[in-house]
Scaffold this motif. Structure first.
Motif, PDB file in Angstrom:
ATOM      1  N   GLY A  35      -7.896   0.505  -2.035  1.00 27.95           N
ATOM      2  CA  GLY A  35      -9.301   0.256  -1.729  1.00 27.95           C
ATOM      3  C   GLY A  35      -9.840   1.290  -0.763  1.00 27.95           C
ATOM      4  O   GLY A  35      -9.288   2.391  -0.635  1.00 27.95           O
ATOM      5  N   GLU A  36     -10.910   0.920  -0.064  1.00 26.12           N
ATOM      6  CA  GLU A  36     -11.545   1.888   0.831  1.00 26.12           C
ATOM      7  C   GLU A  36     -11.038   1.713   2.269  1.00 26.12           C
ATOM      8  O   GLU A  36     -10.222   2.511   2.741  1.00 26.12           O
ATOM      9  CB  GLU A  36     -13.070   1.715   0.770  1.00 26.12           C
ATOM     10  N   ALA A  37     -11.520   0.679   2.926  1.00 27.32           N
ATOM     11  CA  ALA A  37     -11.192   0.487   4.339  1.00 27.32           C
ATOM     12  C   ALA A  37     -11.333  -0.990   4.675  1.00 27.32           C
ATOM     13  O   ALA A  37     -12.105  -1.704   4.032  1.00 27.32           O
ATOM     14  CB  ALA A  37     -12.159   1.293   5.205  1.00 27.32           C
ATOM     15  N   THR A  94      -3.463  -1.687  -0.907  1.00 24.74           N
ATOM     16  CA  THR A  94      -3.625  -1.031   0.396  1.00 24.74           C
ATOM     17  C   THR A  94      -4.984  -0.327   0.410  1.00 24.74           C
ATOM     18  O   THR A  94      -5.786  -0.506  -0.497  1.00 24.74           O
ATOM     19  CB  THR A  94      -2.429  -0.099   0.696  1.00 24.74           C
ATOM     20  N   ASN A  95      -5.230   0.455   1.444  1.00 25.65           N
ATOM     21  CA  ASN A  95      -6.526   1.122   1.601  1.00 25.65           C
ATOM     22  C   ASN A  95      -6.327   2.599   1.952  1.00 25.65           C
ATOM     23  O   ASN A  95      -5.228   3.016   2.321  1.00 25.65           O
ATOM     24  CB  ASN A  95      -7.312   0.456   2.738  1.00 25.65           C
ATOM     25  N   THR A  96      -7.420   3.348   1.924  1.00 26.34           N
ATOM     26  CA  THR A  96      -7.327   4.783   2.280  1.00 26.34           C
ATOM     27  C   THR A  96      -7.149   4.976   3.783  1.00 26.34           C
ATOM     28  O   THR A  96      -6.562   5.961   4.212  1.00 26.34           O
ATOM     29  CB  THR A  96      -8.592   5.559   1.851  1.00 26.34           C
ATOM     30  N   VAL A  97      -7.718   4.052   4.579  1.00 25.91           N
ATOM     31  CA  VAL A  97      -7.521   4.090   6.036  1.00 25.91           C
ATOM     32  C   VAL A  97      -7.090   2.700   6.487  1.00 25.91           C
ATOM     33  O   VAL A  97      -7.342   1.713   5.805  1.00 25.91           O
ATOM     34  CB  VAL A  97      -8.803   4.536   6.797  1.00 25.91           C
ATOM     35  N   PHE A  98      -6.445   2.632   7.639  1.00 24.22           N
ATOM     36  CA  PHE A  98      -5.784   1.386   8.041  1.00 24.22           C
ATOM     37  C   PHE A  98      -6.528   0.613   9.124  1.00 24.22           C
ATOM     38  O   PHE A  98      -6.073  -0.429   9.566  1.00 24.22           O
ATOM     39  CB  PHE A  98      -4.353   1.702   8.507  1.00 24.22           C
ATOM     40  N   TRP A  99      -7.672   1.166   9.541  1.00 29.20           N
ATOM     41  CA  TRP A  99      -8.465   0.493  10.574  1.00 29.20           C
ATOM     42  C   TRP A  99      -9.902   0.376  10.106  1.00 29.20           C
ATOM     43  O   TRP A  99     -10.415   1.239   9.380  1.00 29.20           O
ATOM     44  CB  TRP A  99      -8.413   1.274  11.892  1.00 29.20           C
ATOM     45  N   ARG A 100     -10.590  -0.666  10.557  1.00 33.94           N
ATOM     46  CA  ARG A 100     -11.976  -0.902  10.159  1.00 33.94           C
ATOM     47  C   ARG A 100     -12.910   0.161  10.771  1.00 33.94           C
ATOM     48  O   ARG A 100     -12.932   0.320  11.994  1.00 33.94           O
ATOM     49  CB  ARG A 100     -12.418  -2.278  10.655  1.00 33.94           C
ATOM     50  N   THR A 134     -14.454   6.060  -2.582  1.00 36.91           N
ATOM     51  CA  THR A 134     -13.721   6.579  -1.420  1.00 36.91           C
ATOM     52  C   THR A 134     -12.240   6.734  -1.748  1.00 36.91           C
ATOM     53  O   THR A 134     -11.610   7.724  -1.361  1.00 36.91           O
ATOM     54  CB  THR A 134     -13.915   5.643  -0.200  1.00 36.91           C
ATOM     55  N   ALA A 135     -11.700   5.776  -2.486  1.00 36.07           N
ATOM     56  CA  ALA A 135     -10.288   5.892  -2.892  1.00 36.07           C
ATOM     57  C   ALA A 135     -10.100   7.101  -3.804  1.00 36.07           C
ATOM     58  O   ALA A 135      -9.107   7.834  -3.684  1.00 36.07           O
ATOM     59  CB  ALA A 135      -9.835   4.608  -3.591  1.00 36.07           C
ATOM     60  N   THR A 179     -11.094  15.126  -3.818  1.00 38.17           N
ATOM     61  CA  THR A 179     -12.231  15.713  -4.506  1.00 38.17           C
ATOM     62  C   THR A 179     -13.505  15.315  -3.775  1.00 38.17           C
ATOM     63  O   THR A 179     -13.523  14.331  -3.041  1.00 38.17           O
ATOM     64  CB  THR A 179     -12.298  15.202  -5.965  1.00 38.17           C
ATOM     65  N   LYS A 180     -14.555  16.084  -4.021  1.00 35.84           N
ATOM     66  CA  LYS A 180     -15.864  15.697  -3.472  1.00 35.84           C
ATOM     67  C   LYS A 180     -16.723  15.070  -4.570  1.00 35.84           C
ATOM     68  O   LYS A 180     -17.817  14.584  -4.324  1.00 35.84           O
ATOM     69  CB  LYS A 180     -16.574  16.939  -2.906  1.00 35.84           C
ATOM     70  N   GLU A 181     -16.203  15.095  -5.804  1.00 39.41           N
ATOM     71  CA  GLU A 181     -16.956  14.559  -6.951  1.00 39.41           C
ATOM     72  C   GLU A 181     -17.056  13.027  -6.852  1.00 39.41           C
ATOM     73  O   GLU A 181     -16.172  12.384  -6.296  1.00 39.41           O
ATOM     74  CB  GLU A 181     -16.216  14.871  -8.260  1.00 39.41           C
ATOM     75  N   GLY A 182     -18.100  12.502  -7.450  1.00 41.20           N
ATOM     76  CA  GLY A 182     -18.275  11.053  -7.456  1.00 41.20           C
ATOM     77  C   GLY A 182     -17.343  10.383  -8.453  1.00 41.20           C
ATOM     78  O   GLY A 182     -16.743  11.038  -9.324  1.00 41.20           O
ATOM     79  N   ILE A 183     -17.254   9.065  -8.358  1.00 38.56           N
ATOM     80  CA  ILE A 183     -16.332   8.286  -9.196  1.00 38.56           C
ATOM     81  C   ILE A 183     -16.667   8.435 -10.691  1.00 38.56           C
ATOM     82  O   ILE A 183     -15.776   8.378 -11.545  1.00 38.56           O
ATOM     83  CB  ILE A 183     -16.333   6.798  -8.749  1.00 38.56           C
TER      84      ILE A 183
END
Ligand code: URA
Length: 208
Positions: free
Chosen positions: A46-48, A90-96, A133-134, A141-145
């Motif tokens: 996920g994202e965050a 899991t997420n891309t970052v581990f803190w909110r 974000t994931a 990449t900077k491209e969108g989903i």
């Protein structure tokens, strides 16, 4: 960052807890590592963490998580199932991030070695990138989903190899844009078919 000494998820979790290189840590209540069965071969990224995840310490426990669980249940998957039919999240970052903003490129980059190590330890057979974000974090990449949905990609997990990887919309986006659920449903069908092909779904009881 040298993480070669890490060989277990417990060690990885401890290393993340001790990590001071992500600025999000200062404002968050707790670290959010993962949920689900680490022996399941389907990993969702996920994202965050959001507010509820920050309270509870588990990913996807709020409204987005409820929708995610419902979507997974529709194709016979669940984070509470062990082995076949199970998923690990899991997420891309581990803190909110403060105010639930999107994590910055720098925050994502600081956590990425842990994300890759996590994938190496769990050895997924399928990776699902949940939201843009994931996609950015995994594929760098900077491209969108939109550039990546609707087809199977391959992501080369370090020390594991190429893993079939799918991009789908984040449930928070689906809650804001219900018409996109149609596309998310198509993604889910692709996931179900691949999981079935790889023997990752529970065997159906055959009718007598
Ligand atoms: N959204 C995410 O992307 N991850 C969570 O853990 C919760 C909400």
């Amino acid at each position: 960052m040298d993480l070669t000494h890490i060989t277990t998820r417990a060690q990885l979790q401890a290393a993340i807890e001790a990590f001071e290189g992500c600025t999000l840590k200062a404002s968050a209540k707790r670290m959010v590592f993962a949920d689900g069965d680490p022996n399941s071969r389907i990993v969702l990224i996920g994202e965050a963490p959001g507010a509820q995840e920050d309270e509870v310490g588990k990913p996807f426990v709020g409204r987005s998580g409820q929708l995610l669980d419902k979507m997974l249940a529709d194709i016979g998957l669940s984070r509470t199932t062990a082995g076949k039919g199970g998923v690990y999240i899991t997420n891309t970052v581990f803190w909110r991030p403060p105010d639930n903003r999107t994590p910055t490129a720098a925050e994502i980059l600081s956590c990425r070695p842990f994300l890759l190590k996590h994938l190496e330890l769990v050895q997924p057979k399928i990776i699902v990138m949940v939201g843009g974000t994931a996609v950015k974090a995994v594929l760098q990449t900077k491209e969108g989903i939109g550039q990546f949905r609707n087809r199977w990609l391959e992501f080369d997990v370090p020390n594991v190899g190429k893993v079939p990887t799918l991009a789908t919309f984040h449930p928070a986006y689906l809650l804001r844009n219900p018409p996109a659920k149609k596309d998310a449903w198509a993604d889910l069908q692709m996931l179900r078919e691949k999981a079935e092909e790889l023997g990752l779904l529970p065997t159906q009881a055959t009718a007598a």
